[in-house]
Design an enzyme around this catalytic site. Sequence first.
Site, mmCIF file in Angstrom:
data_model
loop_
_atom_site.group_PDB
_atom_site.id
_atom_site.type_symbol
_atom_site.label_atom_id
_atom_site.label_comp_id
_atom_site.label_asym_id
_atom_site.label_seq_id
_atom_site.Cartn_x
_atom_site.Cartn_y
_atom_site.Cartn_z
ATOM 1 N N GLU A 66 38.046 14.538 12.763
ATOM 2 C CA GLU A 66 37.462 15.819 13.140
ATOM 3 C C GLU A 66 35.945 15.676 13.286
ATOM 4 O OE1 GLU A 66 38.908 18.531 13.974
ATOM 5 O OE2 GLU A 66 40.973 18.034 13.440
ATOM 6 N N TYR A 99 39.626 7.965 19.955
ATOM 7 C CA TYR A 99 40.827 8.660 20.422
ATOM 8 C C TYR A 99 41.499 7.885 21.556
ATOM 9 C CZ TYR A 99 39.962 12.941 17.759
ATOM 10 O OH TYR A 99 39.807 13.860 16.744
ATOM 11 N N VAL A 156 43.589 23.246 29.423
ATOM 12 C CA VAL A 156 44.555 23.526 28.356
ATOM 13 C C VAL A 156 43.757 23.835 27.101
ATOM 14 C CG1 VAL A 156 46.436 22.632 26.943
ATOM 15 C CG2 VAL A 156 46.290 22.019 29.367
ATOM 16 N N ASN A 199 35.541 20.957 21.460
ATOM 17 C CA ASN A 199 35.356 22.184 20.682
ATOM 18 C C ASN A 199 34.000 22.244 19.984
ATOM 19 O OD1 ASN A 199 35.586 20.626 18.273
ATOM 20 N ND2 ASN A 199 37.805 20.840 18.310
#
Length: 347
Positions: A127, A158, A181, A235
Amino acid sequence: MPRASLLPQLPWGRPGVKVVAITGVLATTLWNLRCFLNSPQVSREASQHTEPLLVLVWEWPSKQVPNVSGDICRELYGITGCWVTMERQLLHRADVVVFPHTRLQPGRDSLPKDRPLWQSWVWVSLESPSNTKSLAGWNQTFNWVMTYRRDSDIFVPYGKLVPNQSATVNIPAKTNLVSWVISNYHKTQKRAEVYKNLSRYLHVNIYGKANKKPLCKDCLLPTISKSKFYLAFENSIHQDYITEKLWRNALMAGTVPVVLGPPRANYEQFIPADSFIHVDDFGSLAELATFLKTMNSSRYRQFFTWQRRYSVKLYTDWRERICTICSTYPSLPRGRTYPNLESWFNT
């Protein structure tokens, strides 16, 4: 857990009585020594040269816990000399103990009470700092960090581009301009603000829980692949925080990513400069929208030149990430802990 054989290899042929007797005494002695070395009271370092590296995962990072005890690193990824386990009774024999931040309780009661001197503890998080809480209590606790950041002791991105030999370009058929998305939509996030303003100039096909149009696992890539561009909006904005939104949802799907995240220079440390569009490349979102709507086919194809040299490797299995510890172990620093984990991660 299988251990290295301590019994001597005898020559071929039938042994005599004296040889059998000597061998029996030697075997008994070595067996007693083996039991002694396996005792928790004996330093792990005294016997580790005969045994594989033992990595204990205190709690599995994801909700679904696979069968991990054993030689999975060799079986799955060809990494030898490493054993992964979740059996906590092996704590005093483990070389490395892995602690995913998502499984750590706010208090230190969730940690083992005793810690052998030779043992190394690893803090794990995928995160971003914006979504990682309660770090202040973990000072002088962990020897190594394992994150998506390139300056981590154990780097676990990732995804990445790996060389291929295809020298071909595959662009799926397109039926719409832009898609996105989104599952967790919060008006306070920068990506929400950018989308709101960008949507004034062009239509965006939105999928995901936030728009009550969730996509099934097998529907995700085929649906996104029909769009020319994909909004790979993170985000939160942090160094090296480049997630599956780029690797899977855009590059792997065969669409051009329009990224919102760290600066362009940071993205270019992961992917070619001509493979993506950065929101910051434009003076305004109106200019970005015009660029997307007026792009000709020749210019569009140039964004896929990377496919001639590379393919996307996506990291999704936590077993592969954990096994990365084994391959990097020999080069990891010894004898230090992070004095201020929060300060390091928020840098």
